[in-house]
Design an enzyme around this catalytic site. Structure first.
Site: not given
Ligand SMILES: Cc1cc2nc3c(=O)[nH]c(=O)nc-3n(C[C@H](O)[C@H](O)[C@H](O)COP(=O)(O)O)c2cc1C
Ligand SMILES: Cc1cc2nc3c(=O)[nH]c(=O)nc-3n(C[C@H](O)[C@H](O)[C@H](O)COP(=O)(O)OP(=O)(O)OC[C@H]3O[C@@H](n4cnc5c(N)ncnc54)[C@H](O)[C@@H]3O)c2cc1C
Ligand SMILES: Cc1cc2nc3c(=O)[nH]c(=O)nc-3n(C[C@H](O)[C@H](O)[C@H](O)COP(=O)(O)OP(=O)(O)OC[C@H]3O[C@@H](n4cnc5c(N)ncnc54)[C@H](O)[C@@H]3O)c2cc1C
Ligand SMILES: Cc1cc2nc3c(=O)[nH]c(=O)nc-3n(C[C@H](O)[C@H](O)[C@H](O)COP(=O)(O)O)c2cc1C
Ligand code: FES
Ligand code: FES
Lengths: 258, 309, 309, 258
Positions: B130, B265, B46, B21, B69, B192-193
């Site tokens: 959130c 992601g 989201a 996402s 981010n 999540n992050t």
């Molecule tokens: C630019 C960006 C936007 C994101 N927006 C969302 C979001 O809207 N909703 C959500 O649940 N996670 C969001 N995430 C988190 C990712 O879905 C994912 O959980 C996280 O980046 C870890 O995966 P990755 O290391 O492969 O990026 C976002 C991540 C990035 C980098």
């Protein structure tokens, strides 16, 4: 817009920390509008975000293009080490580039560039000149060492240069030329450079005829991540804005909030 | 038999590769590069009840093996998402997992209800990282009771299975996972992050306008693997794993930790073709490691976990 | 004037560069490479009441921009540490910060008392990321009340200032920081490692024998910066920052986040000379950024923080 | 033990995925005992932990040494791309190496190596031979493609080879040679290879005369991090163990718990 490998034809340091990199590959066939950009994967697996760099000139016949960049940090430093024959993973061409269709032969175009904002204007100058449009350029640099491409632009029209320390051209901001254009009334203004310069340009010239090229930090480069947005002027929507990578990097001054 | 197929509540996936996402918009942009029907599923950006403009820029910064981010949930609101974004994806043979966000229980209830209406939305991913406006901005995802309560609100609204997306910024993720399972979650998505920051040495201020941002990418993979491993041993619902997946080895490491599908992601930004590449490369790596099928691997890992108990 | 000098409770340092605990043993090994008197201070290997053998191997694994370790506090016990290890360092003009660990309040009390006796131990770093045997293995560092209680026990035993080393594996680090400040901590050291894991695709088991390990290195730097930034805004005691420091820019970023000195851990493994190199390179980078002295930078950052309030 | 840059003289793939890398530099002057190791920084900033690789042979006169390694993962793969003139950041020589002082002219030494455990024995064989000690070698490889350095070792004494698939030498484990030494009674046994092999060696031969070279994951490589430990046999202390990087990598079989 595609992803492809391009081959380094040559690389030259044309001014202090400023590199001209000539690339060859089929991707050139997709390039058109001046100031589209390439999203470059830095070689090696250390840096994971691509680097956006504008296309400075296109040679469709040879399937070559040129980018000009300053070594800012790790990514551009690594790229500056490449030599003929090396390959680069490129995503592009991206973004919209400067429009020129609204100008007609004999009309006037003013080009304004600051530092590394100068090269993206080069392909534009070339295309404007080819169309018979009168080009005047005003460029600002930090000092004499960092001045580049003056001759190249001079082939298309008058070039005014200012440097911060006065070591070349006039001393001070490039903005001082705005009131000394000797009767040259621009039908379009094209600017690329630091935010302060763009703000000054937007204030000075008719915002409906002024085209600004923006820089924002980018991740995807193709519109998916919403990392690179810029506010719309007079937007009525509660969520809407522009993505610099897709709707930009060039905007009419009247469209955006700087 | 399709060696890559995996089966989760609401999701019969032809393969386990799911753009995460926020990293894939609503698919339209990556749809210019390849056929989205190749994907196992798509986790959409989201979606909130009302449109959101998101945070000021800069919203991004690079970090070692990762990035920060702070997009701030920019989206056109659930009405537009359902009417335009979901329908635009109907031409692809790919299930959507709708990422739902909100600041109140009612937000979650309503958005879950609305996105469930889209025929191609096969599951919901509940973003509980959130701030809860009623609890002074404390995140829903950091307290087990709040996490359970928001899960219940979502389940009431949703008519498709709900996967709760866990935040890694907690002392005890297992406790949260158990709470959302007890509250009726059909699955878990994690992680999540991590909350991070970078400071600009010239301005002496955070690079990101929002000050802090979410850290993603390979840097966080060891944390993700650890948390998936722990949660897989504590709950009985399936996990969609994510956090730093770049290679097929990362995908399989997630499975071995206990995941049943994998979100990708940041890797999309490095290589827009990463998802189809992973799908293409999986079978060979599975051969090398003696893995017949992913569903078999899931079962074997699951058995191993049950034997540990 | 020494531009690199910084002043913290118990620690008048000629520069802010301090090898981090566990990454530098008791100095003897790196002492073969350079004069340890160059260093601002040395954070010694964790010392416990009784000798400890540590964990089985493998104890290490590499991760993207980082590493996992699960050494398990191996050390010869406080008696030997004080009698042999501290005295061996007396020939250097360098203050020691003794890293103290334990499983009970009494452990902490006694070890703090004992290490305080060494004349070159100028401060204690309290490692509270240790499982509390009385609380079913829950870490001291994850609960504000326990963290406060262990700080009080340490303060009772110690006759030198006590810096509490915070664990990043918590929902709210600010809460813990405030609790240890209220309990009498003279300073804070942060961050310890994040809990992570890697799985071997061939054995399908964690690479580290202990299963989980502590994640350190550049990967965790954004998390460290964020936490230092937050804690610096919530407490009035100084912070020794650490987590992923490899370059002078990293050092200065820590200062700008709110640190008053900097620990260097994993970087020693990449480059055994990293600490003297950082000390040598700092002045030039400070020139470029218009920083007269580090103490001035600390004061300016502090003023900025107070103005925010 | 120092940290220094060494220059690549040459690199050759001597068997499938096995590379012989010749390095030049003043560090060679510090090298002595066979099977000390180098802790190598992988070029580029992506991989932060150094890679430990044994010294296979030393040429003090030319200030050159050779290492032989198999491409296992990212680090060794990057190193395998280096060519003459490239530089490597080396920490070394580290560890204790095989002792040979206890042997006298005319005595017998048995060398046992498995796969990439073979090269560390090469400098040892050379030094033993130079001292007038009789050398017999027993090496196990996966298959014919991966056999290397047979001739080199043959210069110092008999070489027995076994391969897993029987494509070269005897089929099966190298251990089968242990009972077929034709009256050759070793005064010392030196072994390097996978753990299973070392365990078999330790069981077969007199543990007070058997020297085993261990591998452990390493961080510092110099004794500071306690990442690479190995249990002492019959240790009475509650905390004591050996650090493979400092007290090893070579131990007498009677000293350690495998
Ligand atoms: C630019 C960006 C936007 C994101 N927006 C969302 C979001 O809207 N909703 C959500 O649940 N996670 C969001 N995430 C988190 C990712 O879905 C994912 O959980 C996280 O980046 C870890 O995966 P990755 O290391 O492969 O990026 C976002 C991540 C990035 C980098
Ligand atoms: C559309 C566009 C066109 C550009 N064209 C040019 C050009 O023609 N010539 C040129 O020299 N530079 C250009 N830039 C700026 C260029 O992208 C940055 O200088 C470059 O990314 C710095 O990378 P680095 O690794 O050297 O620096 P670092 O500071 O190490 O980069 C760290 C991160 O910040 C990002 N970043 C840093 N500075 C900028 C910036 N100014 N704009 C956007 N992102 C940044 C990087 O992409 C990277 O993600 C352009 C930027 C954009 C957005
Ligand atoms: C004292 C010593 C001497 C060695 N001598 C040789 C030699 O002469 N030739 C040779 O081919 N190999 C040798 N090895 C093994 C060699 O260190 C590993 O193969 C190499 O580190 C793998 O790195 P990589 O990046 O290719 O693999 P990766 O798997 O990507 O490495 C990841 C991490 O694991 C560590 N690691 C992986 N495998 C091993 C291993 N077997 N032992 C220790 N650490 C490991 C790496 O150092 C790195 O930190 C030796 C190991 C030790 C401890
Ligand atoms: C091998 C190793 C051993 C460590 N041992 C200790 C320890 O004994 N006590 C402690 O408080 N922290 C210990 N740490 C944590 C470090 O002191 C430091 O907080 C952490 O590694 C983050 O810094 P870095 O990213 O610079 O390594 C250890 C870290 C490593 C890598
Ligand atoms: S960089 Fe992702 S939307 Fe522009
Ligand atoms: S590798 Fe650090 S003690 Fe051996």
């Amino acid at each position: 817009m595609s992803q492809a490998m391009m081959t380094v034809v040559s690389q030259t340091e044309i001014a202090k920390d400023i590199f001209e990199l000539r690339l060859k590959g089929a991707l050139v066939n997709e390039m058109g509008a001046p100031d589209q950009f390439l999203h470059i994967r830095v070689p090696g697996d250390e840096l994971l975000l691509r680097r956006p760099i504008s296309i400075a000139s296109i040679d469709a016949e040879k399937e070559e293009c040129v980018i000009i960049y300053r070594t800012e940090g790790k990514g551009t430093t690594i790229i500056s080490k490449l030599t003929a024959g090396d390959e680069l993973d490129i995503l592009g061409p991206l973004g919209n580039g400067y429009p020129i269709d609204m100008l007609e032969e004999g009309q006037n175009a003013l080009l304004i560039g600051g530092g590394i904002g100068v090269p993206p204007l080069y392909e534009l100058a070339k295309q404007l000149h080819a169309k018979g449009i009168n080009v005047v350029s005003c460029f600002g640099f930090k000092n004499k060492e960092e001045v580049f491409y003056e001759e190249e632009f001079a082939a298309f029209g008058k070039v005014n240069i200012a440097t911060d320390d006065g070591s070349y051209g006039k001393q001070g901001f490039v903005t001082q030329y705005f009131t000394e254009l000797d009767g040259f009334v621009p039908d379009a203004v094209f600017a690329c450079g630091p935010k302060g310069l763009l703000v000054a340009v937007a204030k000075t010239f008719d915002p409906s005829k002024t085209y600004l090229s923006l820089e924002e930090r980018m991740a995807c480069g193709i519109g998916a991540c919403y990392g690179c947005v810029c506010d719309k002027k007079n937007s009525t929507s509660a969520y809407d804005n522009y993505r610099v990578c897709v709707e930009g990097p060039v905007f009419r001054a009247e469209e955006i909030v700087l | 038999m399709n060696r890559l197929a995996v089966s989760l509540p609401g999701l019969e996936l032809k393969n386990p590769i799911i753009p995460a996402s926020g990293c894939f918009g609503f698919g339209e942009d990556y749809g210019k590069f390849y056929d989205l029907s190749l994907l196992g599923a798509i986790m959409t950006k989201a979606t909130t009840l009302e449109p959101r403009r998101g945070n000021p820029t800069p919203r991004l910064a690079e970090t070692p093996s990762g990035m920060l981010n702070a997009i701030g949930l920019q989206n056109p609101g659930v009405e537009v998402v359902v009417a335009q974004k979901h329908t635009a994806l109907e031409k692809y043979d790919v299930p959507l997992i709708s990422n739902v966000a909100g600041n109140t229980f009612d937000d979650y209830y309503q958005v879950c209800k609305a996105v469930s209406q889209s025929p191609n939305v096969k599951a919901i991913e509940l973003n509980i990282s959130c701030p809860n406006v009623h609890k002074g901005g404390l995140q829903f995802g950091t307290d087990p009771e709040m996490a359970a309560a928001v899960t219940r609100a979502a389940k009431e609204g949703a008519t498709v299975p709900v996967y709760v997306k866990l935040s890694p910024n907690v002392t005890d993720i297992v406790e949260i996972a158990k709470a959302v399972e007890a509250a009726g979650a059909d699955g878990i998505s994690m992680i999540n992050t991590l909350v991070g920051m970078r400071i600009d040495l010239h301005t002496r201020k955070p690079i990101i306008a929002n000050k802090t941002g979410g850290l993603s990418g390979p840097a966080i993979k060891p944390v993700a693997i650890r948390m998936i491993y722990q949660v897989a041993r504590a709950v009985n619902i399936p996990i969609i794993g994510m956090g730093g997946v770049y290679t097929v080895d990362d995908v399989l490491e997630m499975f071995m930790a206990g995941a049943s599908a994998v979100g990708v992601g940041m890797a999309n930004f490095t290589d827009p073709f990463v998802c189809p590449k992973l799908i293409e490369q999986l079978p060979q790596r599975m051969d090398e490691l003696g893995i017949n099928s992913l569903q078999e691997l899931i079962n074997e890992v699951r058995e191993g976990i049950l034997n540990e108990r």
